[in-house]
Write an enzyme that holds these catalytic residues in place. Structure first.
Site, PDB file in Angstrom:
ATOM      1  N   GLY A 121     -13.479 -14.139   6.750  1.00  0.00           N
ATOM      2  CA  GLY A 121     -12.963 -13.077   7.622  1.00  0.00           C
ATOM      3  C   GLY A 121     -13.419 -11.700   7.165  1.00  0.00           C
ATOM      4  O   GLY A 121     -14.438 -11.560   6.474  1.00  0.00           O
ATOM      5  N   TYR A 179      -1.613 -11.629  -2.688  1.00  0.00           N
ATOM      6  CA  TYR A 179      -0.771 -11.315  -3.846  1.00  0.00           C
ATOM      7  C   TYR A 179       0.689 -11.421  -3.424  1.00  0.00           C
ATOM      8  O   TYR A 179       1.013 -11.355  -2.231  1.00  0.00           O
ATOM      9  CB  TYR A 179      -1.079  -9.892  -4.336  1.00  0.00           C
ATOM     10  N   SER A 181       0.809  -1.222   0.000  1.00  0.00           N
ATOM     11  CA  SER A 181       0.000   0.000   0.000  1.00  0.00           C
ATOM     12  C   SER A 181       0.846   1.278   0.000  1.00  0.00           C
ATOM     13  O   SER A 181       0.489   2.240  -0.697  1.00  0.00           O
ATOM     14  CB  SER A 181      -0.952   0.001   1.195  1.00  0.00           C
ATOM     15  N   ASN A 201     -12.241  -1.000   6.097  1.00  0.00           N
ATOM     16  CA  ASN A 201     -10.832  -1.057   5.682  1.00  0.00           C
ATOM     17  C   ASN A 201     -10.224   0.328   5.472  1.00  0.00           C
ATOM     18  O   ASN A 201      -9.054   0.456   5.138  1.00  0.00           O
ATOM     19  CB  ASN A 201     -10.652  -1.901   4.405  1.00  0.00           C
ATOM     20  N   ALA A 251     -12.243  -9.587   4.969  1.00  0.00           N
ATOM     21  CA  ALA A 251     -12.280  -9.320   3.527  1.00  0.00           C
ATOM     22  C   ALA A 251     -13.550  -9.920   2.919  1.00  0.00           C
ATOM     23  O   ALA A 251     -14.223  -9.290   2.096  1.00  0.00           O
ATOM     24  CB  ALA A 251     -11.041  -9.890   2.844  1.00  0.00           C
ATOM     25  N   LYS A 261     -10.186  -5.766  10.421  1.00  0.00           N
ATOM     26  CA  LYS A 261     -11.277  -5.067   9.724  1.00  0.00           C
ATOM     27  C   LYS A 261     -12.626  -5.118  10.443  1.00  0.00           C
ATOM     28  O   LYS A 261     -13.385  -4.158  10.377  1.00  0.00           O
ATOM     29  CB  LYS A 261     -11.452  -5.638   8.311  1.00  0.00           C
TER      30      LYS A 261
HETATM   31  P1  NDP Z   1      -9.070 -12.203   8.452  1.00  0.00           P
HETATM   32  O1  NDP Z   1      -7.956 -12.396   9.431  1.00  0.00           O
HETATM   33  O2  NDP Z   1     -10.216 -11.366   8.841  1.00  0.00           O
HETATM   34  O3  NDP Z   1      -9.679 -13.655   8.044  1.00  0.00           O
HETATM   35  C1  NDP Z   1      -8.810 -14.698   7.724  1.00  0.00           C
HETATM   36  C2  NDP Z   1      -9.572 -15.840   7.057  1.00  0.00           C
HETATM   37  O4  NDP Z   1      -8.595 -16.814   6.638  1.00  0.00           O
HETATM   38  C3  NDP Z   1     -10.523 -16.578   7.990  1.00  0.00           C
HETATM   39  O5  NDP Z   1     -11.608 -17.037   7.229  1.00  0.00           O
HETATM   40  C4  NDP Z   1      -9.669 -17.767   8.478  1.00  0.00           C
HETATM   41  O6  NDP Z   1     -10.421 -18.903   8.834  1.00  0.00           O
HETATM   42  C5  NDP Z   1      -8.900 -18.077   7.220  1.00  0.00           C
HETATM   43  N1  NDP Z   1      -7.627 -18.773   7.491  1.00  0.00           N
HETATM   44  C6  NDP Z   1      -6.495 -18.253   8.017  1.00  0.00           C
HETATM   45  N2  NDP Z   1      -5.519 -19.181   8.083  1.00  0.00           N
HETATM   46  C7  NDP Z   1      -6.061 -20.326   7.589  1.00  0.00           C
HETATM   47  C8  NDP Z   1      -5.564 -21.640   7.380  1.00  0.00           C
HETATM   48  N3  NDP Z   1      -4.301 -21.979   7.702  1.00  0.00           N
HETATM   49  N4  NDP Z   1      -6.405 -22.554   6.847  1.00  0.00           N
HETATM   50  C9  NDP Z   1      -7.659 -22.220   6.512  1.00  0.00           C
HETATM   51  N5  NDP Z   1      -8.197 -21.011   6.680  1.00  0.00           N
HETATM   52  C10 NDP Z   1      -7.402 -20.066   7.209  1.00  0.00           C
HETATM   53  O7  NDP Z   1      -8.364 -11.689   7.120  1.00  0.00           O
HETATM   54  P2  NDP Z   1      -9.018 -10.821   5.951  1.00  0.00           P
HETATM   55  O8  NDP Z   1     -10.332 -11.428   5.641  1.00  0.00           O
HETATM   56  O9  NDP Z   1      -8.956  -9.384   6.276  1.00  0.00           O
HETATM   57  O10 NDP Z   1      -7.997 -11.050   4.730  1.00  0.00           O
HETATM   58  C11 NDP Z   1      -7.925 -12.292   4.050  1.00  0.00           C
HETATM   59  C12 NDP Z   1      -6.870 -12.230   2.946  1.00  0.00           C
HETATM   60  O11 NDP Z   1      -7.291 -11.353   1.911  1.00  0.00           O
HETATM   61  C13 NDP Z   1      -5.512 -11.716   3.405  1.00  0.00           C
HETATM   62  O12 NDP Z   1      -4.510 -12.531   2.816  1.00  0.00           O
HETATM   63  C14 NDP Z   1      -5.452 -10.316   2.847  1.00  0.00           C
HETATM   64  O13 NDP Z   1      -4.120  -9.899   2.578  1.00  0.00           O
HETATM   65  C15 NDP Z   1      -6.242 -10.461   1.572  1.00  0.00           C
HETATM   66  N6  NDP Z   1      -6.831  -9.209   1.117  1.00  0.00           N
HETATM   67  C16 NDP Z   1      -6.431  -8.673  -0.080  1.00  0.00           C
HETATM   68  C17 NDP Z   1      -6.992  -7.516  -0.546  1.00  0.00           C
HETATM   69  C18 NDP Z   1      -6.559  -6.972  -1.859  1.00  0.00           C
HETATM   70  O14 NDP Z   1      -6.825  -5.797  -2.095  1.00  0.00           O
HETATM   71  N7  NDP Z   1      -5.968  -7.747  -2.726  1.00  0.00           N
HETATM   72  C19 NDP Z   1      -7.993  -6.790   0.221  1.00  0.00           C
HETATM   73  C20 NDP Z   1      -8.393  -7.462   1.434  1.00  0.00           C
HETATM   74  C21 NDP Z   1      -7.797  -8.598   1.867  1.00  0.00           C
HETATM   75  P3  NDP Z   1     -11.029 -19.085  10.317  1.00  0.00           P
HETATM   76  O15 NDP Z   1     -12.277 -18.253  10.324  1.00  0.00           O
HETATM   77  O16 NDP Z   1     -11.290 -20.543  10.409  1.00  0.00           O
HETATM   78  O17 NDP Z   1      -9.986 -18.577  11.272  1.00  0.00           O
END
Ligand code: NDP
Length: 283
Positions: A139, A228, A27, A97, A141, A76
């Site tokens: 999560g 990414y 960013s 966000n 996103a 978030k």
């Molecule tokens: P959160 O921390 O809010 O949520 C994480 C999610 O990933 C949960 O559903 C969690 O599952 C799951 N998870 C994490 N580790 C594992 C694993 N080892 N096995 C299975 N499931 C797993 O993160 P965000 O939702 O904010 O972000 C998610 C991804 O999206 C990030 O990598 C972020 O960088 C990317 N992103 C990219 C954007 C872009 O502009 N390109 C914008 C927003 C996000 P559980 O609920 O079971 O814990």
């Protein structure tokens, strides 16, 4: 005789991105390119903040004159508690966000959904009407993208997550907006093929590839990883190996959601294509 000409030094407006971890974030580069392109003088910082310090860190940034923040993994949903006012799309998502500090007030927005839709529809030319969509992860996103995805009238949208209860909570939240359902990774129905599979887990940040449902991929499936990297992410590599038609990482979404945040803060929307190019990423 005194010289009464005073040179006022105007402080540069400060912005930043808060997350945990944060070192992978691009960013700062994107916002510097936007600032150069639009002739704005801003400073943009990378701020690593653990969950228990989130509130203190946000309030301190505000108190010390900061103008706005991007909020990323894993804050978030939690940061939505701290805002005084939020946009409709942030309220629908229940996740924020982007923060803008106006006087003593905190305004919260969510630009993830519009960022993803612009990348899919404008940059990649994908139509979602009537499509079968699978979203992996539930999560912050996912909260931001499900509403906008449902507005595009897909035939179905399934949210698969490691913790089923989180996916079910989202389904409850969005069930009035369209045909959405929840399951665990190994219960993903594979009788119909998917037009679009979106990885919205953060597993790739730790180099992990959860048990993604390979049978959900056909040779006409478009796979999109919100994560990414300079090298293929674990999900995008997995999707290619499983025979997806195309496998794309979330650079375009990153630049598009950043452009929406920049517009909120500075009142001007930068051109995204040149920034995608300048970062040596194809749109
Ligand atoms: P959160 O921390 O809010 O949520 C994480 C999610 O990933 C949960 O559903 C969690 O599952 C799951 N998870 C994490 N580790 C594992 C694993 N080892 N096995 C299975 N499931 C797993 O993160 P965000 O939702 O904010 O972000 C998610 C991804 O999206 C990030 O990598 C972020 O960088 C990317 N992103 C990219 C954007 C872009 O502009 N390109 C914008 C927003 C996000 P559980 O609920 O079971 O814990």
């Amino acid at each position: 005789m005194t010289d009464d000409t005073t040179t006022e030094t105007k402080a540069i407006d400060r912005y930043g991105v808060m997350g945990y971890p944060i070192s992978h974030s691009r960013s700062p580069v994107i916002h510097r390119l936007f600032a150069l392109q639009t002739g704005q003088d801003i400073q943009y910082e990378l701020l690593q903040v653990s969950p228990e310090k989130l509130e203190t860190a946000v309030r301190q940034f505000q108190r010390t004159g900061g103008k706005g923040l991007n909020i990323t993994v894993p804050h978030k949903s939690e940061v939505a508690r701290l805002v005084d006012q939020m946009s409709d799309r942030a309220a629908t998502a229940g996740a924020v966000n982007t923060l803008a500090f106006n006087g003593g007030e905190i305004y919260g927005d969510n630009t993830d959904g519009i960022g993803l839709l612009r990348d899919l529809a404008v940059n990649l030319g994908i139509s979602l009407k009537g499509a079968n969509v699978l979203v992996l992860g539930a999560g912050g996103a996912t909260r931001g993208i499900v509403g906008p995805l449902l507005e595009m009238q897909p035939a179905s949208l399934i949210i698969a997550n490691r913790s089923l209860s989180k996916a079910e909570t989202l389904v409850e939240h969005f069930s009035r907006s369209g045909p959405v359902s929840a399951c665990r990774f190994n219960d993903v129905p594979v009788s119909d093929s998917y037009d679009l599979i979106i990885n919205a887990t953060s597993a790739g940040l730790k180099g992990e590839a959860p048990p993604y449902p390979a049978a959900a991929i056909s040779k006409s499936t478009f796979c999109y990883d919100l994560s990414y990297g300079l090298k293929p992410t674990p999900f995008s590599a997995w999707a290619r190996e499983a025979g997806a038609a195309q496998s794309v990482m979330g650079w375009g979404m990153l630049v598009e959601q950043a452009a929406e945040s920049f517009k909120l803060w500075r009142g001007v929307r930068p051109e995204t294509r040149p920034v995608l190019k300048q970062m040596s990423i194809s749109a």
